[in-house]
Write an enzyme that holds these catalytic residues in place. Sequence first.
Site, PDB file in Angstrom:
ATOM      1  N   GLU A 207       0.816  -1.220   0.000  1.00  0.00           N
ATOM      2  CA  GLU A 207       0.000   0.000   0.000  1.00  0.00           C
ATOM      3  C   GLU A 207       0.848   1.269   0.000  1.00  0.00           C
ATOM      4  OE1 GLU A 207      -2.412  -2.967  -0.014  1.00  0.00           O
ATOM      5  OE2 GLU A 207      -1.077  -2.836   1.715  1.00  0.00           O
ATOM      6  N   TRP A 260       4.201 -11.337   2.376  1.00  0.00           N
ATOM      7  CA  TRP A 260       4.044 -11.010   3.792  1.00  0.00           C
ATOM      8  C   TRP A 260       3.459 -12.119   4.643  1.00  0.00           C
ATOM      9  CZ3 TRP A 260      -1.094 -10.569   5.559  1.00  0.00           C
ATOM     10  CH2 TRP A 260      -2.082 -10.340   4.597  1.00  0.00           C
ATOM     11  N   ASN A 278      -0.744  -8.164  -3.361  1.00  0.00           N
ATOM     12  CA  ASN A 278      -1.443  -7.337  -4.337  1.00  0.00           C
ATOM     13  C   ASN A 278      -0.515  -6.389  -5.078  1.00  0.00           C
ATOM     14  OD1 ASN A 278      -1.775  -6.165  -1.395  1.00  0.00           O
ATOM     15  ND2 ASN A 278      -1.674  -4.400  -2.760  1.00  0.00           N
ATOM     16  N   ASP A 320      -7.050  -5.593  -4.844  1.00  0.00           N
ATOM     17  CA  ASP A 320      -6.344  -5.853  -3.589  1.00  0.00           C
ATOM     18  C   ASP A 320      -6.592  -7.297  -3.127  1.00  0.00           C
ATOM     19  OD1 ASP A 320      -4.742  -5.406  -1.346  1.00  0.00           O
ATOM     20  OD2 ASP A 320      -6.420  -4.732  -0.138  1.00  0.00           O
TER      21      ASP A 320
END
Length: 596
Positions: A207, A260, A278, A320
């Site tokens: 992000e 992650w 994403n 996402d």
Amino acid sequence: MRTVRSKLLLACSTLVFSVVSLQASGQTLNRVNQEITDYSPVTKERLVEADPSDWLLPKGNYEGWMYSELDQINRENVQQLRPVWTYSTGVDSGHQAPAQVNDGVMFITTPYNHVIALDAKTGQLYWRYEHDNPSDLGVMHNTARGVALWEDKVFAAGLDGTLNALDARTGERLCQNVIGDWSIGAYITSAPMPIEGKIMVGPSGGEFGVRGFLEATDADTCETVWRTYSVPGPGEAGHETWLKEGQRPDAWKYGGGSMWMPGNYDPETGVLYWGVGNGSPWLGDQRPGDNLYVASALAMDPEDGAIVGHHQYHWNDSWDWAAMNAPMLLDLEHNGGTVKGLMTPQRNGYMFWMERKPDGEIKFLEGKPYVYNNVFTELDPETGRPSYDPNHTPVTGKRVGYCPSLWGGKNWPYEAFNPQTGLMYVPANENLCNSFIGIWQDDIDPASGQFWAGIDIPDLDVYVKDPNKGVGQLQAWDVNTREMVWQHDFGKTMNWGPVLTTAGGLVFGAGTNDRKLRAFDAESGEIVWEFPLNSTAIAPPVSYSVDGKQYIAVTAGYGVDAQWTNGVLAAKDETKEWISDVPEGGVVWVFALPNS
């Protein structure tokens, strides 16, 4: 830069993400109540064997099964299960780590990067490590999801982007490797993974426009052995999938693809499997192309990090729908025979069956939805490549809605596989959708520590497709017939609970807003036991044994995305049936049968 970043993060925290500024002393605090004098080193052989008396890896074994061979607790006697000890972590927010157990020693990680070593039989404290996070650290998710156990060390990642080697006997930090730069958004929540003397872990940061990667650290020296980026650079295979007209210049440099969550591993072939998150920004029209290896499963050589195979679940990710969880390794029936397989319920709402070749090649076999998906119009039967409905594909400058929501048909919580029943158990969320307007962000530099997802957070609308129906489910899928066998509906609550299955014919799961830990009959789906916890448990349940006695352990502690999404949906629920008032506070719960 940090002032601007803090304002953006605080705006996000009230609406989507759990953003926490950690006020730390700047010094590591290590408190030893009792040194562990008789510690069993964790070797390659022990990790491969996965003795059910231990729980050495976050998912129990390298294959990622979340399965225990222990059967002392079973469907006939589980009604007698009762708590035998608890331990308060003294920490708030979302606890998402399993209790990892090595020969009677339990290790717990908490938000803010505490590591706690306990006697797994009594709950007495051995030692506690509190990581020296910077006092001005701000991250989107302040959680931690486990440790790596190797030889006589405990490896714990930090929100400040570090990997820390602790003495398993005392909790003293022995050495440290700086993996990511938290000031640009590369913080770590993942459990590290130990393989052949190397510790693998990757940071979050999609992000923020951070280019994803996985890094291997030498377990003896804490020095980097290799780093592999999920988004290929110039001269690397797949780089051409980012070179399209009309996209941002050098979009690959900040294309996301965070790695992650911990992966899975095939010791027989020596192939490592890892999931890729994403794309960044979320809007695919700002980075045209397939965008390898975003939203993919990677097969890698753990010796040098080389990518030897892949499967991309959906190209040009615009939703996402991170593919952060690696596929589970198991044998599958196919065309009248048995193949070495991979199976995974992905965030995009589809279940995938694939074959894994000894050289790392991943071959698509089949895919079908396990929750409602209004984006995919079909999957190519040979490759699994989806076709999209443009009415549900986010683009810049237009409001677009789609299902499942950006949190997916299933988020990071682990599914489980029971080889006795042949069923995979999936913590799913049906009936949940969202919409937003994509924006072009010229005033923010990617990979600068500022939020750079391509949406205006206050504009994000999360909603249920049918207001009269619930959301959270537990599904059981036959891995060979490829059909759902049973389903349990939890009603008006999301299900954020990883699941555990056992040789006792049981499935354990929590993660719902009624705070209950439940045991299901693994074959029928009937609830055979339940117990109210202090808080909702969004951590994986585990099983282990000490002195011949089987235990079930889970850590309760509400927070992060589970708390926010449930709160938003509760506020919209006109029936007032949605439970939103869930207490916080981390507690380790350990259950066993009464002594006979």
